[in-house]
Each structure stands twice: as C-alpha cells, then as structure tokens.
Design a protein around this motif. Structure first.
Motif, PDB file in Angstrom:
ATOM      1  N   ARG A   1      -8.568  -1.113   2.792  1.00  0.00           N
ATOM      2  CA  ARG A   1      -8.417  -1.988   2.092  1.00  0.00           C
ATOM      3  C   ARG A   1      -9.202  -3.171   2.113  1.00  0.00           C
ATOM      4  O   ARG A   1      -9.207  -3.711   2.860  1.00  0.00           O
ATOM      5  CB  ARG A   1      -6.916  -2.688   1.731  1.00  0.00           C
ATOM      6  CG  ARG A   1      -6.184  -3.294   0.482  1.00  0.00           C
ATOM      7  CD  ARG A   1      -5.053  -3.532   0.547  1.00  0.00           C
ATOM      8  NE  ARG A   1      -4.574  -3.154  -0.460  1.00  0.00           N
ATOM      9  CZ  ARG A   1      -3.246  -3.088  -0.816  1.00  0.00           C
ATOM     10  NH1 ARG A   1      -2.358  -3.461   0.414  1.00  0.00           N
ATOM     11  NH2 ARG A   1      -2.613  -2.855  -2.113  1.00  0.00           N
TER      12      ARG A   1
ATOM     13  N   ARG B   1      -6.181   8.863  -8.808  1.00  0.00           N
ATOM     14  CA  ARG B   1      -6.051  10.721  -7.668  1.00  0.00           C
ATOM     15  C   ARG B   1      -7.469  10.938  -7.263  1.00  0.00           C
ATOM     16  O   ARG B   1      -8.535  10.035  -7.971  1.00  0.00           O
ATOM     17  CB  ARG B   1      -5.640  11.490  -8.511  1.00  0.00           C
ATOM     18  CG  ARG B   1      -4.171  11.575  -8.864  1.00  0.00           C
ATOM     19  CD  ARG B   1      -4.255  12.879  -9.548  1.00  0.00           C
ATOM     20  NE  ARG B   1      -2.526  12.853  -9.310  1.00  0.00           N
ATOM     21  CZ  ARG B   1      -1.479  14.247  -9.497  1.00  0.00           C
ATOM     22  NH1 ARG B   1      -2.213  14.890 -10.423  1.00  0.00           N
ATOM     23  NH2 ARG B   1      -0.474  14.006  -9.956  1.00  0.00           N
TER      24      ARG B   1
ATOM     25  N   GLN C   1      -5.576   4.320   6.285  1.00  0.00           N
ATOM     26  CA  GLN C   1      -5.276   5.436   6.094  1.00  0.00           C
ATOM     27  C   GLN C   1      -5.852   6.098   6.804  1.00  0.00           C
ATOM     28  O   GLN C   1      -7.070   6.192   6.089  1.00  0.00           O
ATOM     29  CB  GLN C   1      -4.005   5.734   5.033  1.00  0.00           C
ATOM     30  CG  GLN C   1      -3.646   7.356   5.519  1.00  0.00           C
ATOM     31  CD  GLN C   1      -2.701   7.587   3.515  1.00  0.00           C
ATOM     32  OE1 GLN C   1      -3.157   6.717   2.526  1.00  0.00           O
ATOM     33  NE2 GLN C   1      -2.200   9.025   3.576  1.00  0.00           N
TER      34      GLN C   1
ATOM     35  N   TYR D   1       0.690  -1.246  -0.072  1.00  0.00           N
ATOM     36  CA  TYR D   1       0.173   0.170  -0.339  1.00  0.00           C
ATOM     37  C   TYR D   1       0.858   1.305   0.062  1.00  0.00           C
ATOM     38  O   TYR D   1       1.910   1.388   0.349  1.00  0.00           O
ATOM     39  CB  TYR D   1      -0.771   0.198   0.953  1.00  0.00           C
ATOM     40  CG  TYR D   1      -1.771   1.248   1.439  1.00  0.00           C
ATOM     41  CD1 TYR D   1      -2.753   1.075   0.507  1.00  0.00           C
ATOM     42  CD2 TYR D   1      -1.250   2.225   2.126  1.00  0.00           C
ATOM     43  CE1 TYR D   1      -3.497   2.901   0.731  1.00  0.00           C
ATOM     44  CE2 TYR D   1      -2.058   3.612   2.932  1.00  0.00           C
ATOM     45  CZ  TYR D   1      -3.274   3.519   1.389  1.00  0.00           C
ATOM     46  OH  TYR D   1      -3.865   4.492   1.525  1.00  0.00           O
ATOM     47  N   ARG D   2       0.474   2.109  -0.559  1.00  0.00           N
ATOM     48  CA  ARG D   2       1.190   3.249  -0.651  1.00  0.00           C
ATOM     49  C   ARG D   2       0.231   4.761  -0.370  1.00  0.00           C
ATOM     50  O   ARG D   2      -0.218   3.938  -1.012  1.00  0.00           O
ATOM     51  CB  ARG D   2       1.561   3.948  -2.318  1.00  0.00           C
ATOM     52  CG  ARG D   2       3.261   2.605  -2.578  1.00  0.00           C
ATOM     53  CD  ARG D   2       3.576   3.703  -4.118  1.00  0.00           C
ATOM     54  NE  ARG D   2       3.045   4.252  -4.532  1.00  0.00           N
ATOM     55  CZ  ARG D   2       3.093   4.435  -6.077  1.00  0.00           C
ATOM     56  NH1 ARG D   2       2.690   3.892  -6.529  1.00  0.00           N
ATOM     57  NH2 ARG D   2       2.196   5.488  -6.179  1.00  0.00           N
ATOM     58  N   PRO D   3       0.515   4.833   0.779  1.00  0.00           N
ATOM     59  CA  PRO D   3       0.087   6.051   0.652  1.00  0.00           C
ATOM     60  C   PRO D   3      -0.755   7.067  -0.042  1.00  0.00           C
ATOM     61  O   PRO D   3       0.302   7.639  -0.568  1.00  0.00           O
ATOM     62  CB  PRO D   3       0.322   6.006   2.039  1.00  0.00           C
ATOM     63  CG  PRO D   3       1.762   5.739   2.149  1.00  0.00           C
ATOM     64  CD  PRO D   3       2.089   4.899   1.803  1.00  0.00           C
ATOM     65  N   TYR D   4      -1.574   8.196   0.819  1.00  0.00           N
ATOM     66  CA  TYR D   4      -1.965   9.019  -0.262  1.00  0.00           C
ATOM     67  C   TYR D   4      -1.934  10.424   0.522  1.00  0.00           C
ATOM     68  O   TYR D   4      -1.320  10.380   1.724  1.00  0.00           O
ATOM     69  CB  TYR D   4      -3.926   9.318  -0.227  1.00  0.00           C
ATOM     70  CG  TYR D   4      -4.360   8.328  -1.105  1.00  0.00           C
ATOM     71  CD1 TYR D   4      -4.665   9.219  -2.595  1.00  0.00           C
ATOM     72  CD2 TYR D   4      -4.586   6.236  -0.805  1.00  0.00           C
ATOM     73  CE1 TYR D   4      -5.014   8.340  -3.747  1.00  0.00           C
ATOM     74  CE2 TYR D   4      -4.871   5.838  -2.280  1.00  0.00           C
ATOM     75  CZ  TYR D   4      -5.084   6.079  -3.113  1.00  0.00           C
ATOM     76  OH  TYR D   4      -5.683   5.977  -4.829  1.00  0.00           O
ATOM     77  N   ASN D   5      -1.469  11.507   0.036  1.00  0.00           N
ATOM     78  CA  ASN D   5      -1.339  12.581   0.547  1.00  0.00           C
ATOM     79  C   ASN D   5      -1.734  13.586   0.237  1.00  0.00           C
ATOM     80  O   ASN D   5      -2.519  13.366  -1.601  1.00  0.00           O
ATOM     81  CB  ASN D   5       0.251  13.083   0.471  1.00  0.00           C
ATOM     82  CG  ASN D   5       1.109  12.474   1.173  1.00  0.00           C
ATOM     83  OD1 ASN D   5       0.876  11.550   1.901  1.00  0.00           O
ATOM     84  ND2 ASN D   5       2.046  11.646   0.270  1.00  0.00           N
TER      85      ASN D   5
ATOM     86  N   GLY E   1      -4.053  12.246  -3.933  1.00  0.00           N
ATOM     87  CA  GLY E   1      -3.115  10.719  -4.614  1.00  0.00           C
ATOM     88  C   GLY E   1      -1.708  10.452  -3.887  1.00  0.00           C
ATOM     89  O   GLY E   1      -1.760  10.636  -2.612  1.00  0.00           O
ATOM     90  N   ARG E   2      -1.138  10.076  -5.505  1.00  0.00           N
ATOM     91  CA  ARG E   2       0.228   8.749  -4.319  1.00  0.00           C
ATOM     92  C   ARG E   2       1.291  10.306  -4.660  1.00  0.00           C
ATOM     93  O   ARG E   2       1.534  10.300  -6.152  1.00  0.00           O
ATOM     94  CB  ARG E   2       0.158   7.689  -4.921  1.00  0.00           C
ATOM     95  CG  ARG E   2      -0.720   7.232  -4.119  1.00  0.00           C
ATOM     96  CD  ARG E   2      -1.161   5.569  -4.847  1.00  0.00           C
ATOM     97  NE  ARG E   2      -1.971   4.998  -4.057  1.00  0.00           N
ATOM     98  CZ  ARG E   2      -2.128   3.360  -3.984  1.00  0.00           C
ATOM     99  NH1 ARG E   2      -1.438   2.744  -4.723  1.00  0.00           N
ATOM    100  NH2 ARG E   2      -3.136   2.928  -4.066  1.00  0.00           N
TER     101      ARG E   2
ATOM    102  N   ASP F   1      -5.765   6.705 -12.537  1.00  0.00           N
ATOM    103  CA  ASP F   1      -4.147   7.325 -11.618  1.00  0.00           C
ATOM    104  C   ASP F   1      -4.388   7.361  -9.817  1.00  0.00           C
ATOM    105  O   ASP F   1      -3.529   7.359  -9.561  1.00  0.00           O
ATOM    106  CB  ASP F   1      -3.210   8.249 -12.544  1.00  0.00           C
ATOM    107  CG  ASP F   1      -4.371  10.049 -11.741  1.00  0.00           C
ATOM    108  OD1 ASP F   1      -5.328   9.556 -11.225  1.00  0.00           O
ATOM    109  OD2 ASP F   1      -4.099  10.906 -12.334  1.00  0.00           O
TER     110      ASP F   1
ATOM    111  N   ARG G   1      -8.160  -1.243  -7.471  1.00  0.00           N
ATOM    112  CA  ARG G   1      -6.757  -1.049  -6.683  1.00  0.00           C
ATOM    113  C   ARG G   1      -7.149  -1.458  -4.934  1.00  0.00           C
ATOM    114  O   ARG G   1      -6.544  -1.725  -3.456  1.00  0.00           O
ATOM    115  CB  ARG G   1      -6.077   0.157  -5.979  1.00  0.00           C
ATOM    116  CG  ARG G   1      -5.441   0.841  -7.235  1.00  0.00           C
ATOM    117  CD  ARG G   1      -4.892   2.329  -6.846  1.00  0.00           C
ATOM    118  NE  ARG G   1      -4.593   2.927  -8.222  1.00  0.00           N
ATOM    119  CZ  ARG G   1      -5.137   3.260  -9.229  1.00  0.00           C
ATOM    120  NH1 ARG G   1      -6.603   2.798  -9.739  1.00  0.00           N
ATOM    121  NH2 ARG G   1      -4.848   3.541 -10.350  1.00  0.00           N
TER     122      ARG G   1
END
Length: 129
Positions: free
Chosen positions: A85, A115, A96, A29-33, A128-129, A113, A69
């Motif tokens: 997830r 977002r 998150q 998992y890649r966190p969102y910002n 987004g990531r 993407d 995802r």
C-alpha cells in the motif's frame, strides 16, 4: 454526583470525536484471498474493463498498480504475490503476502471490484476480498 456525570459526558463526547477523526484518516485494509479458478474466456463485460500487466520474457517480477485503492501488486515467478500500500511520502508498506501459481503468463486487475486475475496453465486464478 452531577459534576461526575458532566465529566463523564464530556469525556465520552471527546472520545467519539477522536475516534471519528482517526477512523476518517484512511480506509482499513481488507486482505485478499484466493476466490476461485476459472476457465477462460471471461465474460465480455469483465474482460473489457480489466487492466493488464505486461509480462516480459525472462522477467522475474511483474507489477500492477491499483490507483483507486493505492495498492501495488507484485507477482514473482517463484509463486508469490505481494500486496503493498502506498503511504504518501513514506513509500510502500507491505500489507500481505499470498501464495500464487508458479510461472503465470498474465496478470490483470478489475478496477471496478478490485479482483485480481492470474493466468497459469490454461486457468484464471481469481483473488479478491
């Protein structure tokens, strides 16, 4: 000495196989910002591919699913965005929590993407990531 080197070589190969097996199970998992704040309208190519959530009057929480995802985005009018997830039969796992604008009037996801766009106060807030 030769036996020790053979044992080490077999051990290293086993560790590589185990690492490959574990790593291949599920993408990390890649966190969102928070990325940016935009003025509408979006470019036609982006706006055409967005998947929008439905906001209802008096509704406190809005959900949006990203099937590709396996993520569930949950927005609360108090200003929080929670990302879950799917974990197969286990249900959902909270990945998150993010602070989000209060009283958003729209939420949309770009499936290409990943977002997430939140609309509030005449602006689009992009996560987004």
């Amino acid at each position: 000495m030769e036996k020790i080197l053979q044992i080490i070589a077999v051990f290293v190969l086993m560790m590589l196989v185990i690492h490959r097996f574990i790593r291949g199970r599920e993408p990390a998992y890649r966190p969102y910002n928070y990325l940016s704040r935009l003025r509408p309208p979006l470019a036609m190519e982006i706006g055409g591919r967005l998947v929008a959530a439905v906001f209802q009057v008096g509704q406190v929480e809005t959900l949006l699913v990203d099937e590709a995802r396996q993520l569930l985005f949950s927005y609360n009018a108090a200003g929080s965005l929670t990302i879950h997830r799917r974990k197969g039969e286990e249900g959902l796992k909270e990945m998150q929590w993010l602070a989000a604008p209060l009283d958003c009037t729209g939420m949309a996801l770009d499936p290409e993407d990943g977002r997430l766009y939140l609309e509030a106060g005449g602006f689009l807030f992009v996560f987004g990531r």
